[in-house]
Design a protein around this motif. Structure first.
Motif, PDB file in Angstrom:
ATOM      1  N   ALA A   4       0.117   3.102  15.140  1.00  0.00           N
ATOM      2  CA  ALA A   4       0.332   2.013  16.103  1.00  0.00           C
ATOM      3  C   ALA A   4      -0.556   0.796  15.852  1.00  0.00           C
ATOM      4  N   PRO A   5      -1.847   0.952  15.498  1.00  0.00           N
ATOM      5  CA  PRO A   5      -2.697  -0.236  15.304  1.00  0.00           C
ATOM      6  C   PRO A   5      -2.547  -0.913  13.941  1.00  0.00           C
ATOM      7  N   VAL A   6      -1.772  -0.349  13.019  1.00  0.00           N
ATOM      8  CA  VAL A   6      -1.673  -0.916  11.669  1.00  0.00           C
ATOM      9  C   VAL A   6      -1.083  -2.318  11.757  1.00  0.00           C
ATOM     10  N   PRO A   7      -1.740  -3.316  11.160  1.00  0.00           N
ATOM     11  CA  PRO A   7      -1.348  -4.717  11.368  1.00  0.00           C
ATOM     12  C   PRO A   7      -0.225  -5.217  10.465  1.00  0.00           C
ATOM     13  N   PHE A   8       0.426  -4.338   9.718  1.00  0.00           N
ATOM     14  CA  PHE A   8       1.533  -4.749   8.861  1.00  0.00           C
ATOM     15  C   PHE A   8       2.635  -3.692   8.961  1.00  0.00           C
TER      16      PHE A   8
ATOM     17  N   LEU B  21       0.847  -1.183   0.000  1.00  0.00           N
ATOM     18  CA  LEU B  21       0.000   0.000   0.000  1.00  0.00           C
ATOM     19  C   LEU B  21       0.889   1.241   0.000  1.00  0.00           C
ATOM     20  N   GLN B  22       0.557   2.212  -0.825  1.00  0.00           N
ATOM     21  CA  GLN B  22       1.259   3.489  -0.829  1.00  0.00           C
ATOM     22  C   GLN B  22       0.273   4.604  -0.538  1.00  0.00           C
ATOM     23  N   LEU B  23       0.499   5.297   0.556  1.00  0.00           N
ATOM     24  CA  LEU B  23      -0.210   6.541   0.854  1.00  0.00           C
ATOM     25  C   LEU B  23       0.800   7.670   0.699  1.00  0.00           C
ATOM     26  N   THR B  24       0.333   8.823   0.261  1.00  0.00           N
ATOM     27  CA  THR B  24       1.273   9.920   0.058  1.00  0.00           C
ATOM     28  C   THR B  24       0.623  11.256   0.362  1.00  0.00           C
ATOM     29  N   ASP B  25       1.463  12.235   0.683  1.00  0.00           N
ATOM     30  CA  ASP B  25       1.023  13.620   0.880  1.00  0.00           C
ATOM     31  C   ASP B  25      -0.149  13.703   1.847  1.00  0.00           C
ATOM     32  N   ILE B  26       0.079  13.184   3.047  1.00  0.00           N
ATOM     33  CA  ILE B  26      -1.000  13.156   4.032  1.00  0.00           C
ATOM     34  C   ILE B  26      -1.143  14.502   4.736  1.00  0.00           C
ATOM     35  N   HIS B  27      -0.070  15.292   4.831  1.00  0.00           N
ATOM     36  CA  HIS B  27      -0.110  16.691   5.289  1.00  0.00           C
ATOM     37  C   HIS B  27      -0.822  16.865   6.630  1.00  0.00           C
ATOM     38  N   LEU B  28      -0.475  16.059   7.621  1.00  0.00           N
ATOM     39  CA  LEU B  28      -1.097  16.235   8.929  1.00  0.00           C
ATOM     40  C   LEU B  28      -0.832  17.641   9.457  1.00  0.00           C
ATOM     41  N   THR B  29      -1.818  18.209  10.118  1.00  0.00           N
ATOM     42  CA  THR B  29      -1.677  19.551  10.667  1.00  0.00           C
ATOM     43  C   THR B  29      -2.439  19.626  11.979  1.00  0.00           C
ATOM     44  N   LYS B  30      -2.476  20.805  12.570  1.00  0.00           N
ATOM     45  CA  LYS B  30      -3.130  20.943  13.870  1.00  0.00           C
ATOM     46  C   LYS B  30      -4.589  20.521  13.757  1.00  0.00           C
ATOM     47  N   PRO B  31      -5.087  19.762  14.739  1.00  0.00           N
ATOM     48  CA  PRO B  31      -6.489  19.331  14.693  1.00  0.00           C
ATOM     49  C   PRO B  31      -7.426  20.520  14.481  1.00  0.00           C
ATOM     50  N   GLY B  32      -8.335  20.329  13.538  1.00  0.00           N
ATOM     51  CA  GLY B  32      -9.304  21.374  13.219  1.00  0.00           C
ATOM     52  C   GLY B  32      -8.922  22.225  12.034  1.00  0.00           C
ATOM     53  N   GLU B  33      -7.632  22.225  11.656  1.00  0.00           N
ATOM     54  CA  GLU B  33      -7.206  22.995  10.493  1.00  0.00           C
ATOM     55  C   GLU B  33      -7.497  22.223   9.218  1.00  0.00           C
ATOM     56  N   THR B  34      -7.811  22.933   8.153  1.00  0.00           N
ATOM     57  CA  THR B  34      -8.120  22.308   6.870  1.00  0.00           C
ATOM     58  C   THR B  34      -7.146  22.774   5.798  1.00  0.00           C
TER      59      THR B  34
ATOM     60  N   HIS C  80      -9.881   2.540   5.561  1.00  0.00           N
ATOM     61  CA  HIS C  80     -10.317   1.965   4.284  1.00  0.00           C
ATOM     62  C   HIS C  80      -9.322   0.910   3.817  1.00  0.00           C
ATOM     63  N   ALA C  81      -8.028   1.237   3.875  1.00  0.00           N
ATOM     64  CA  ALA C  81      -6.992   0.324   3.409  1.00  0.00           C
ATOM     65  C   ALA C  81      -6.895  -0.923   4.278  1.00  0.00           C
ATOM     66  N   ILE C  82      -6.971  -0.739   5.586  1.00  0.00           N
ATOM     67  CA  ILE C  82      -6.868  -1.898   6.490  1.00  0.00           C
ATOM     68  C   ILE C  82      -8.077  -2.799   6.330  1.00  0.00           C
ATOM     69  N   HIS C  83      -9.263  -2.201   6.159  1.00  0.00           N
ATOM     70  CA  HIS C  83     -10.481  -3.001   6.015  1.00  0.00           C
ATOM     71  C   HIS C  83     -10.444  -3.850   4.744  1.00  0.00           C
ATOM     72  N   LEU C  84     -10.027  -3.245   3.635  1.00  0.00           N
ATOM     73  CA  LEU C  84     -10.055  -3.949   2.355  1.00  0.00           C
ATOM     74  C   LEU C  84      -8.755  -4.692   2.047  1.00  0.00           C
ATOM     75  N   HIS C  85      -7.662  -4.270   2.671  1.00  0.00           N
ATOM     76  CA  HIS C  85      -6.354  -4.829   2.329  1.00  0.00           C
ATOM     77  C   HIS C  85      -5.564  -5.179   3.581  1.00  0.00           C
ATOM     78  N   GLY C  86      -6.240  -5.820   4.516  1.00  0.00           N
ATOM     79  CA  GLY C  86      -5.576  -6.243   5.739  1.00  0.00           C
ATOM     80  C   GLY C  86      -4.502  -7.287   5.504  1.00  0.00           C
ATOM     81  N   ASP C  87      -4.487  -7.850   4.299  1.00  0.00           N
ATOM     82  CA  ASP C  87      -3.469  -8.846   3.945  1.00  0.00           C
ATOM     83  C   ASP C  87      -2.236  -8.213   3.306  1.00  0.00           C
ATOM     84  N   ALA C  88      -2.139  -6.889   3.339  1.00  0.00           N
ATOM     85  CA  ALA C  88      -0.986  -6.225   2.729  1.00  0.00           C
ATOM     86  C   ALA C  88       0.302  -6.634   3.437  1.00  0.00           C
TER      87      ALA C  88
END
Length: 274
Positions: free
Chosen positions: A67-71, A4-17, A33-41
């Motif tokens: 932390a909870p990601v299973p892979f 799985l490749q996720l990119t450009d997640i741009h986390l910021t202060k909670p509440g900012e858009t 979404h990814a863990i539900h459909l692709h837990g076998d990654a």
């Protein structure tokens, strides 16, 4: 093998858009979404711009979210990140030279995370020290090798984005060319666009990103262009002789219909649902 490749997640202060979208909520949505459909990654790689402003709190929050990601999870940094701040939270990701680079085993071959970050710039850099490190890895590995990086190593033909692509692209390309028989695929982010192509015969690809979306505005020579296209991540299916990359638009809110049939006998003008 499934990656799985996720990119450009741009986390910021909670509440900012960003672009009227909540990057924290969208990243959590993408993960779920990814863990539900692709837990076998077999692994997840996030190819940079982990934080929007390089704040330590964002990296702490990212660590908690992962932390909870299973892979296994592997991280690149991008131009919006701050290397020193990131390494204060993820010190295990540093190579011997202090760059965020690592090598990890995969069911098919080996993955390598590359650090294309540079200070005070949105452009990408891959200096002689980093190239020497990568050359050493490529010389000792049998292959296939999958490279993961933030900045695009090839111009995309859109002037503002090409100004902030990988600056040592020619030297990087020469290194890729010398080991093209081992490098199966290059995965990058940065452009917020679905891209694919090749560099010295080595294919590369990029998904759109988990929050704000770009647009291929070829007539724009000054600004970066945005759109309201759905958020996305990539699902990579690789075997001994092939690589398939899907861009999954998890942000799509419309209906998904199951219609038609792969069986030719079911293709009838009167009864087939279209």
């Amino acid at each position: 093998m499934k990656l799985l490749q996720l990119t450009d997640i741009h986390l910021t202060k909670p509440g900012e858009t960003i672009g009227d979208r909540d990057p924290n909520a969208n990243f959590q949505k993408a993960l779920a979404h990814a863990i539900h459909l692709h837990g076998d990654a077999d692994a997840l790689v996030i190819t940079g711009d982990l934080s929007d402003w390089g704040d330590r709190e964002d990296y702490i929050r990212l660590k908690e979210m992962l932390a909870p990601v299973p892979f296994p999870v592997h991280l690149c940094i991008g131009n919006h990140d701050e290397r020193d701040v990131f390494l204060s939270v993820f010190p295990e990701t540093s190579d011997d030279n202090g760059f965020v680079q690592s090598v990890f085993d995969l069911p098919v071959g080996t993955g390598i995370v590359l650090d294309s970050w540079g200070p005070n710039s949105h452009a990408g850099f891959y200096c002689e020290t980093r190239r020497a490190w990568l050359a050493t890895q490529l010389e000792r590995l049998e292959g296939p090798v999958f490279l993961f990086m933030h900045h695009n190593p090839v111009p995309i033909g859109i002037a503002p984005m090409d100004q902030i692509m990988l600056q040592e692209a020619e030297a990087f390309g020469q290194l890729v060319a010398r080991h093209a028989d081992k490098i199966r695929h290059i995965f990058h982010g940065h452009c917020h666009l679905p891209l694919c192509g090749s560099l010295h015969g080595v294919p590369f690809s990029a998904p759109r990103g988990t929050n704000h979306a770009g647009w291929p505005d070829f007539g724009n020579d000054r600004n970066l262009s945005a759109s309201d296209l759905p958020e996305a991540y990539a699902v990579i299916l690789a075997g001994d002789n092939s690589v398939m990359v899907h861009m999954v638009e998890f942000g799509y809110q419309g209906e998904i219909r199951r219609e038609g049939s792969p069986d030719y006998a079911d293709w009838d003008r009167l009864t087939m649902v279209r």
